[in-house]
Write a protein that holds these residues in place. Structure first.
Motif, PDB file in Angstrom:
ATOM      1  N   ASP A  15       1.011  -1.243  -0.050  1.00 35.67           N
ATOM      2  CA  ASP A  15       0.022   0.056   0.050  1.00 35.67           C
ATOM      3  C   ASP A  15       0.765   1.395   0.241  1.00 35.67           C
ATOM      4  OD1 ASP A  15      -2.559  -1.287   0.172  1.00 35.67           O
ATOM      5  OD2 ASP A  15      -1.982  -1.791   2.177  1.00 35.67           O
ATOM      6  N   PRO A  16       0.283   2.456  -0.266  1.00 38.86           N
ATOM      7  CA  PRO A  16       1.207   3.632  -0.425  1.00 38.86           C
ATOM      8  C   PRO A  16       1.777   3.959   0.877  1.00 38.86           C
ATOM      9  CG  PRO A  16      -1.114   4.086  -1.507  1.00 38.86           C
ATOM     10  CD  PRO A  16      -1.045   2.614  -1.091  1.00 38.86           C
ATOM     11  N   LEU A  18       1.779   6.949   2.172  1.00 40.00           N
ATOM     12  CA  LEU A  18       1.081   7.973   2.857  1.00 40.00           C
ATOM     13  C   LEU A  18      -0.565   7.943   2.866  1.00 40.00           C
ATOM     14  CD1 LEU A  18       1.571  11.104   0.551  1.00 40.00           C
ATOM     15  CD2 LEU A  18       1.818   8.731  -0.158  1.00 40.00           C
ATOM     16  N   ASP A  19      -1.204   8.673   3.609  1.00 43.53           N
ATOM     17  CA  ASP A  19      -2.640   8.560   3.798  1.00 43.53           C
ATOM     18  C   ASP A  19      -3.171   9.583   2.875  1.00 43.53           C
ATOM     19  OD1 ASP A  19      -5.232   8.616   4.375  1.00 43.53           O
ATOM     20  OD2 ASP A  19      -4.924   7.973   6.513  1.00 43.53           O
ATOM     21  N   ILE A  20      -3.273   8.849   1.753  1.00 48.23           N
ATOM     22  CA  ILE A  20      -3.843  10.155   0.717  1.00 48.23           C
ATOM     23  C   ILE A  20      -5.183  10.919   0.917  1.00 48.23           C
ATOM     24  CG2 ILE A  20      -4.672  10.433  -1.862  1.00 48.23           C
ATOM     25  CD1 ILE A  20      -2.756   8.010  -2.449  1.00 48.23           C
ATOM     26  N   ALA A  21      -6.119  10.002   1.477  1.00 53.63           N
ATOM     27  CA  ALA A  21      -7.511  10.768   1.786  1.00 53.63           C
ATOM     28  C   ALA A  21      -7.078  11.655   2.896  1.00 53.63           C
ATOM     29  CB  ALA A  21      -8.428   9.676   2.317  1.00 53.63           C
ATOM     30  N   GLY A  23      -4.409  13.329   3.503  1.00 50.35           N
ATOM     31  CA  GLY A  23      -4.042  14.585   2.938  1.00 50.35           C
ATOM     32  C   GLY A  23      -4.648  15.627   2.045  1.00 50.35           C
ATOM     33  N   GLU A  24      -5.571  15.043   1.563  1.00 48.51           N
ATOM     34  CA  GLU A  24      -6.548  15.573   0.689  1.00 48.51           C
ATOM     35  C   GLU A  24      -7.371  16.683   1.682  1.00 48.51           C
ATOM     36  OE1 GLU A  24      -8.759  13.337  -1.955  1.00 48.51           O
ATOM     37  OE2 GLU A  24      -6.888  12.988  -3.307  1.00 48.51           O
ATOM     38  N   THR A 116       1.823  22.467  -7.406  1.00 57.00           N
ATOM     39  CA  THR A 116       1.208  21.210  -7.338  1.00 57.00           C
ATOM     40  C   THR A 116       1.904  20.358  -8.419  1.00 57.00           C
ATOM     41  OG1 THR A 116      -0.929  22.171  -7.015  1.00 57.00           O
ATOM     42  CG2 THR A 116      -1.071  20.193  -8.143  1.00 57.00           C
TER      43      THR A 116
END
Length: 392
Positions: A15-16, A18-21, A23-24, A116
């Motif tokens: 799995d990645p 980092l926590d993408i959700a 982070g967003e 970005t």
């Protein structure tokens, strides 16, 4: 590669990392803080230009220590608020401290896009490179033409430091150049297009005519590609499948810099050439208005008539007026601007730069580049200096 240690085997890679959700979600909160604290309050004339704190107090307020374990989202969001609150608001209508000021929403959007993408315009693999070519290399004719070698640029700086502001080799009595060989003849003329402090310009058209008549090389002072480009083959391969003349990395001392031209490109797209021209005209109109007010007000004395947007002046407090002939006058006057600057920063009311120049003692240098500045702000600027310096 050496055999991995046992600890590497225990790190999951399915799995990645980092926590993408999360982070967003964090970014959405940060954008709201930026809009409210950075953009709205940062450009609000009723807010302070700066909330001055001593460095030691800032260290305590910001908690600069970096620890083994990370902090939660709420704490991080508060860190963002603190940074915005404790930083100088350069977009404020009463920030006149630098050659830059103001906040343009379209240009800020360009900066968001640049960060970005997290890329650089060093080679022509990105749309950003073509944008930079348009705004920096095609549409600004002053940046085109022959460059000079780095060694010659260094020699220019050395001579300028020894004989003063440049070396005009076409004057009736040219200055004696240090270390010049007998029988030396002028090769080129180094002119200046806009000095940092006074905003002064050499008469470029007249100098160019004389250079053309005598076959001299005219150089308008500045560093461009040949002054710092080395053509490193590990970065700029000449056998690429596209037009390598569009690779811009070797035209800047910062090969890996961000694509600074994007924000200008978006701003230009938003307001057009006429819109940019109106901003320039407005800046000159504001400078002209301030010049007239400085001439009318008692205690304000021009350093020189402005050639550009740089308005340079002294404020002479009542205690020093009428004492120009005193041997201590200029020494005392040189301490006035720093004292007023300290007061305005501690009050947070506005910011403006000051500096000495040659034999001239400290004076204020006011430059208006922010299109949000109004007549009311300019009146406040002079009123505030007068009030803060009245009892010095």
């Amino acid at each position: 590669m050496a055999e991995p240690s046992g600890i590497w085997d225990s790190i999951p890679l399915d799995d990645p990392g980092l926590d993408i959700a999360a982070g967003e979600e964090f970014l959405q909160e940060v954008f709201q803080i930026l809009l409210e604290e950075g953009v709205r309050k940062g450009t609000d004339v009723t807010q302070k230009v700066c909330d001055w704190k001593e460095p030691q107090e800032l260290r305590e307020l910001l908690d600069l220590e970096l620890r083994n374990d990370g902090e939660g989202q709420e704490r991080l969001l508060q860190r963002c608020r603190d940074v915005l609150r404790l930083s100088v608001r350069t977009g404020h209508p009463r920030f006149f401290n630098q050659l830059f000021s103001g906040l343009d929403h379209h240009a800020l959007a360009g900066r968001f896009l640049t960060e970005t993408l997290n890329t650089s315009p060093s080679t022509c693999k990105e749309p950003l490179v073509l944008m930079e070519w348009k705004v920096l290399w095609e549409d600004f004719e002053v940046l085109r033409g022959k460059m000079i070698p780095e060694e010659l640029e260094k020699e220019i700086q050395r001579v300028k430091a020894e004989v003063g502001r440049g070396c005009t080799l076409i004057s009736p009595k040219p200055p004696k150049l240090p270390n010049a060989s007998p029988g030396s003849e002028p090769l080129f003329v180094c002119a200046t297009s806009g000095t940092t402090v006074l905003g002064s310009f050499d008469p470029l058209d007249a100098i160019a005519d004389i250079c053309a008549r005598h076959g001299l090389w005219l150089h308008v002072d500045g560093l461009l590609q040949r002054c710092h480009g080395v053509g490193a083959t590990y970065l700029f391969q000449r056998d690429k499948f596209y037009d390598v003349s569009l690779d811009t990395g070797d035209k800047s001392p910062q090969c890996g810099r961000r694509a600074d031209g994007l924000k200008l490109w978006i701003l230009w797209k938003a307001v057009g050439t006429r819109g940019l021209a109106r901003r320039v005209e407005r800046a000159f109109a504001a400078t002209r208005y301030l010049l007239e007010q400085v001439k009318r007000r008692e205690g304000f004395q021009l350093v020189m008539e402005p050639e550009f947007l740089n308005l340079c002046f002294w404020f002479i407090p009542p205690s020093l007026r009428g004492q120009h002939s005193s041997p201590e006058f200029w020494d005392k006057l040189g301490k006035v601007a720093p004292a007023i600057k300290e007061k305005m920063m501690r009050r947070g009311s506005m910011m403006v730069g000051y500096q000495p120049h040659g034999s001239r003692v400290n004076f204020f240098r006011q430059i208006i580049t922010n299109p949000a500045v109004t007549r009311r702000d300019l009146d406040f600027f002079l009123d505030e200096i007068q009030e803060l310096g009245w009892d010095l």
